[in-house]
Design a protein around this motif. Structure first.
Motif, PDB file in Angstrom:
ATOM      1  N   THR A   8       0.844  -1.203   0.000  1.00 57.90           N
ATOM      2  CA  THR A   8       0.000   0.000   0.000  1.00 57.90           C
ATOM      3  C   THR A   8       0.876   1.249   0.000  1.00 57.90           C
ATOM      4  OG1 THR A   8      -1.755  -1.184   1.130  1.00 57.90           O
ATOM      5  CG2 THR A   8      -1.801   1.224   1.282  1.00 57.90           C
ATOM      6  N   ASP A  12      -2.712   5.809  -1.539  1.00 60.29           N
ATOM      7  CA  ASP A  12      -3.852   4.878  -1.568  1.00 60.29           C
ATOM      8  C   ASP A  12      -4.849   5.205  -0.462  1.00 60.29           C
ATOM      9  OD1 ASP A  12      -2.583   3.528  -3.621  1.00 60.29           O
ATOM     10  OD2 ASP A  12      -1.920   1.847  -2.373  1.00 60.29           O
ATOM     11  N   THR A  15      -7.501   7.508  -1.480  1.00 59.90           N
ATOM     12  CA  THR A  15      -8.490   6.829  -2.326  1.00 59.90           C
ATOM     13  C   THR A  15      -9.431   5.994  -1.468  1.00 59.90           C
ATOM     14  OG1 THR A  15      -6.810   6.679  -4.053  1.00 59.90           O
ATOM     15  CG2 THR A  15      -8.733   5.248  -4.291  1.00 59.90           C
ATOM     16  N   SER A  56      -2.464  -3.361  -1.422  1.00 56.43           N
ATOM     17  CA  SER A  56      -3.498  -2.784  -2.277  1.00 56.43           C
ATOM     18  C   SER A  56      -3.570  -3.572  -3.570  1.00 56.43           C
ATOM     19  CB  SER A  56      -3.155  -1.326  -2.620  1.00 56.43           C
ATOM     20  OG  SER A  56      -3.116  -0.541  -1.446  1.00 56.43           O
ATOM     21  N   ALA A  58      -4.013  -3.049  -7.331  1.00 53.08           N
ATOM     22  CA  ALA A  58      -3.893  -1.917  -8.253  1.00 53.08           C
ATOM     23  C   ALA A  58      -4.304  -2.340  -9.658  1.00 53.08           C
ATOM     24  CB  ALA A  58      -2.465  -1.401  -8.268  1.00 53.08           C
ATOM     25  N   ASN A  62      -2.036   1.672 -12.079  1.00 55.28           N
ATOM     26  CA  ASN A  62      -1.558   1.755 -10.688  1.00 55.28           C
ATOM     27  C   ASN A  62      -2.602   2.347  -9.748  1.00 55.28           C
ATOM     28  OD1 ASN A  62       0.436   1.104  -8.783  1.00 55.28           O
ATOM     29  ND2 ASN A  62       1.085   3.240  -8.642  1.00 55.28           N
ATOM     30  N   ARG A  63      -3.828   2.548 -10.234  1.00 55.54           N
ATOM     31  CA  ARG A  63      -4.893   3.084  -9.375  1.00 55.54           C
ATOM     32  C   ARG A  63      -5.332   2.016  -8.374  1.00 55.54           C
ATOM     33  NH1 ARG A  63     -10.466   3.101 -10.371  1.00 55.54           N
ATOM     34  NH2 ARG A  63      -9.946   2.000 -12.284  1.00 55.54           N
ATOM     35  N   CYS A  64      -5.412   2.419  -7.124  1.00 55.59           N
ATOM     36  CA  CYS A  64      -5.818   1.482  -6.070  1.00 55.59           C
ATOM     37  C   CYS A  64      -7.322   1.211  -6.176  1.00 55.59           C
ATOM     38  CB  CYS A  64      -5.479   2.105  -4.713  1.00 55.59           C
ATOM     39  SG  CYS A  64      -6.122   1.181  -3.309  1.00 55.59           S
ATOM     40  N   PHE A  67      -8.094  -3.176  -1.111  1.00 49.82           N
ATOM     41  CA  PHE A  67      -7.155  -3.103   0.015  1.00 49.82           C
ATOM     42  C   PHE A  67      -7.436  -4.265   0.960  1.00 49.82           C
ATOM     43  CE2 PHE A  67      -6.384  -1.783   4.442  1.00 49.82           C
ATOM     44  CZ  PHE A  67      -5.073  -1.352   4.384  1.00 49.82           C
TER      45      PHE A  67
END
Ligand SMILES: CC(C)(COP(=O)(O)OP(=O)(O)OC[C@H]1O[C@@H](n2cnc3c(N)ncnc32)[C@H](O)[C@@H]1OP(=O)(O)O)[C@@H](O)C(=O)NCCC(=O)NCCS
Length: 162
Positions: A8, A12, A15, A56, A58, A62-64, A67
């Motif tokens: 993580t 993150d 988000t 996380s 992704a 690379n967007r979270c 989790f």
């Protein structure tokens, strides 16, 4: 799209904080120790567990989008917690993917033979997901509200990352 389970990153938490809209969903996700409302800046501290690891899920950019955490409760047993998928990414298999990757990582890092987690009895999506992954309810260690679920190497499919 490819999804990667990675450590993580600080951003993150900003988000993840946007995914929690009320006290009930906060408690269902993170348990009683995380108050609502909270600030994203506080989240790493609020979620910290002694000896715990945070990961996380992704997306390709690379967007979270997910989790989860794990920590060793006793030798040979690793506990999963705070599992969550971005509301926009739910219902299409992302939670299942996150769980499989998180379980594989937890076993790889801790060498545990048993995986446990807790889930509120009224959290139907999560309960259904965990049951379908092979987790069984341990009634003797559950309460009216909160279930302890467990899976081990003996249960087929639970420990595979496919
Ligand atoms: C629980 C959660 C992680 C599931 O993620 P998801 O991406 O929606 O799950 P998937 O799309 O991978 O679905 C996997 C399974 O979950 C179950 N499921 C998912 N959404 C469901 C719903 N709305 N109702 C009932 N079961 C559901 C089904 O068994 C599904 O399997 P199927 O598609 O073969 O029927 C997600 O709902 C979430 O983030 N919830 C809020 C946080 C939370 O409660 N975390 C659990 C803490 S213990």
């Amino acid at each position: 799209m490819d999804f990667e389970l990675r450590a993580t990153e600080p951003s993150d938490y900003d988000t993840i904080a946007t995914w929690i809209q009320d006290a009930v969903s906060c408690s269902r996700w993170a348990g009683p120790l995380v108050p609502f409302p909270f600030s994203a800046r506080e989240l790493p501290e609020l979620l910290s567990v002694k000896g715990g690891s945070s990961y996380s899920l992704a997306a390709g950019n690379n967007r979270c989008i997910g989790f989860g955490q794990f920590w060793v409760v006793r030798q040979g047993s690793v506990h999963l917690g705070r599992i969550i998928i971005s509301p926009e990414a739910r219902g299409v298999g992302t939670g299942r993917l996150l769980c499989k990757k998180l379980i594989a990582k937890a076993i790889q890092e801790t060498d545990a033979a048993r995986v446990t987690l807790r889930v509120y009895r009224d959290n139907a999506p999560a309960l259904s997901l965990y049951s379908s992954l092979g987790f069984a309810i341990i009634e003797s260690e559950s309460t009216d509200k909160l279930l302890l679920m467990s899976a081990s190497n003996a249960e087929q499919g639970v420990m595979s990352a496919d």
